[in-house]
Design a protein around this motif. Sequence first.
Motif, short mmCIF file in Angstrom:
data_model
loop_
_atom_site.label_atom_id
_atom_site.label_comp_id
_atom_site.label_asym_id
_atom_site.label_seq_id
_atom_site.Cartn_x
_atom_site.Cartn_y
_atom_site.Cartn_z
N PRO A 20 0.84 -1.20 0.00
CA PRO A 20 0.00 0.00 0.00
C PRO A 20 0.87 1.26 0.00
CG PRO A 20 -0.74 -1.57 1.67
CD PRO A 20 0.56 -2.09 1.14
N LYS A 21 0.34 2.36 -0.47
CA LYS A 21 1.11 3.62 -0.53
C LYS A 21 1.43 4.13 0.87
CE LYS A 21 0.67 5.39 -5.09
NZ LYS A 21 0.52 4.03 -5.55
N GLU A 22 0.48 3.97 1.77
CA GLU A 22 0.67 4.49 3.12
C GLU A 22 -0.13 3.67 4.11
OE1 GLU A 22 -2.65 8.02 2.50
OE2 GLU A 22 -0.53 8.49 2.22
N CYS A 23 0.17 3.87 5.39
CA CYS A 23 -0.58 3.18 6.44
C CYS A 23 -1.41 4.22 7.20
CB CYS A 23 0.38 2.46 7.40
SG CYS A 23 -0.51 1.76 8.82
N PRO A 24 -2.72 4.24 7.00
CA PRO A 24 -3.56 5.25 7.67
C PRO A 24 -3.44 5.18 9.19
CG PRO A 24 -4.81 4.14 5.95
CD PRO A 24 -3.51 3.39 6.09
N ILE A 25 -3.21 3.99 9.75
CA ILE A 25 -3.11 3.88 11.21
C ILE A 25 -1.86 4.59 11.71
CG2 ILE A 25 -2.76 2.20 13.09
CD1 ILE A 25 -4.70 0.36 11.54
N CYS A 26 -0.75 4.48 10.98
CA CYS A 26 0.48 5.16 11.40
C CYS A 26 0.45 6.65 11.09
CB CYS A 26 1.70 4.49 10.78
SG CYS A 26 2.06 2.91 11.57
N LEU A 27 -0.34 7.06 10.09
CA LEU A 27 -0.45 8.49 9.78
C LEU A 27 -1.33 9.23 10.79
CD1 LEU A 27 -0.80 8.38 5.89
CD2 LEU A 27 1.09 9.36 7.20
N GLN A 31 -0.27 7.54 16.32
CA GLN A 31 0.84 6.69 15.94
C GLN A 31 1.91 7.54 15.27
OE1 GLN A 31 1.93 3.37 17.12
NE2 GLN A 31 2.27 3.13 14.91
N TYR A 32 2.77 6.94 14.48
CA TYR A 32 3.88 7.66 13.86
C TYR A 32 4.44 6.81 12.73
CZ TYR A 32 6.55 4.26 16.46
OH TYR A 32 7.04 3.08 16.94
N ILE A 33 5.09 7.49 11.78
CA ILE A 33 5.86 6.78 10.76
C ILE A 33 7.28 6.64 11.31
CG2 ILE A 33 6.67 6.83 8.36
CD1 ILE A 33 3.68 6.79 8.45
N GLY A 34 7.86 5.48 11.21
CA GLY A 34 9.21 5.27 11.74
C GLY A 34 10.22 6.21 11.09
N PRO A 35 11.35 6.46 11.76
CA PRO A 35 12.35 7.41 11.25
C PRO A 35 12.89 7.04 9.87
CG PRO A 35 13.16 6.20 13.18
CD PRO A 35 11.71 5.89 13.05
N GLU A 36 12.82 5.76 9.51
CA GLU A 36 13.32 5.35 8.19
C GLU A 36 12.21 5.29 7.14
OE1 GLU A 36 15.42 1.72 8.93
OE2 GLU A 36 16.87 2.74 10.21
N GLY A 37 11.05 5.85 7.48
CA GLY A 37 9.96 5.88 6.52
C GLY A 37 9.08 4.64 6.62
N GLN A 38 8.06 4.60 5.76
CA GLN A 38 7.11 3.50 5.76
C GLN A 38 7.76 2.21 5.28
OE1 GLN A 38 3.65 3.52 6.68
NE2 GLN A 38 4.09 1.35 6.51
N LYS A 39 7.63 1.16 6.08
CA LYS A 39 8.21 -0.14 5.70
C LYS A 39 7.15 -1.23 5.79
CE LYS A 39 13.16 -0.12 6.47
NZ LYS A 39 13.51 1.25 6.31
N TRP A 40 7.30 -2.24 4.94
CA TRP A 40 6.33 -3.34 4.87
C TRP A 40 7.01 -4.69 4.96
CZ3 TRP A 40 1.42 -1.59 4.95
CH2 TRP A 40 1.19 -0.28 4.51
#
Length: 266
Positions: A20-27, A31-40
Amino acid sequence: MEHWICTTCGTQFAPSQEPPKECPICLDIRQYIGPEGQKWTTLAAMRADGFHNIMKEYETHLSGIGTVPTFAIGQRALLVQTEQGNVLWDCISFLDDETITTIQHAGGLKAIAISHPHFYSSMIAWAEAFDARVYLHEADRQWVMRPSERITFWSGETFSLADDITLVRLGGHFPGSTVLHWASGGDGKGLLLTGDTIQVVADRNWVSFMFSYPNFIPLPAIEVSRIRDIIAGYNFERLYGMRFESVVGADAKDVVMKSADRYALC
Ligand SMILES: [Zn+2]
Ligand SMILES: [Zn+2]
């Protein structure tokens, strides 16, 4: 097609070719996006990476199940064994054949009930593995990233999962944030399973109540008083929070009452 899992919150998504392009729960601000960006990742990749689950018995008919090494938010689920069927309280992302076999030997799962969206994790993979239903409060419906017919959205303030098991909506952290009251658990003195709707803090004689734990956003004192008034109607000796060590071992109702009072005074 893959069921991608966000590595920061552990949520598994509906199948797609690409992540997915982004995680709505982390946005979300909780919550937060990790310092290294979105990872799957995926369940198969986690298995290859050496993740596994461990099970620990707390007391009669109550065990914790968590992932090693720690993954995403780091919660562990709780297996509640009853004569009317087993309930998994909260859920974790990782699932493998060993875990399925272990839980089948303990009687399988009839229902999965989850406190709030941060622990939706791989709930549908778990539900399919055990042919179980998933119970979520309808107020948090928008946070379901992998829809399924296996989900029952309940509404209102309480939901009876069994004769002696009640889901109680407290709100606060999320509008549908829920706890599980097991009236006959703890040798009949009652147990309260809270996820982080009520958070066991470093001093395990106390709990707290937050809108966001990672971002330290407190709840208004009036909300904590409201939660206190709901909990006052239930009796329980011990309280189990979100991690293996998150346990209030005795007089847990008094602990919640005095913690809510302390919060309101600060
Ligand atoms: Zn996420
Ligand atoms: Zn949470």
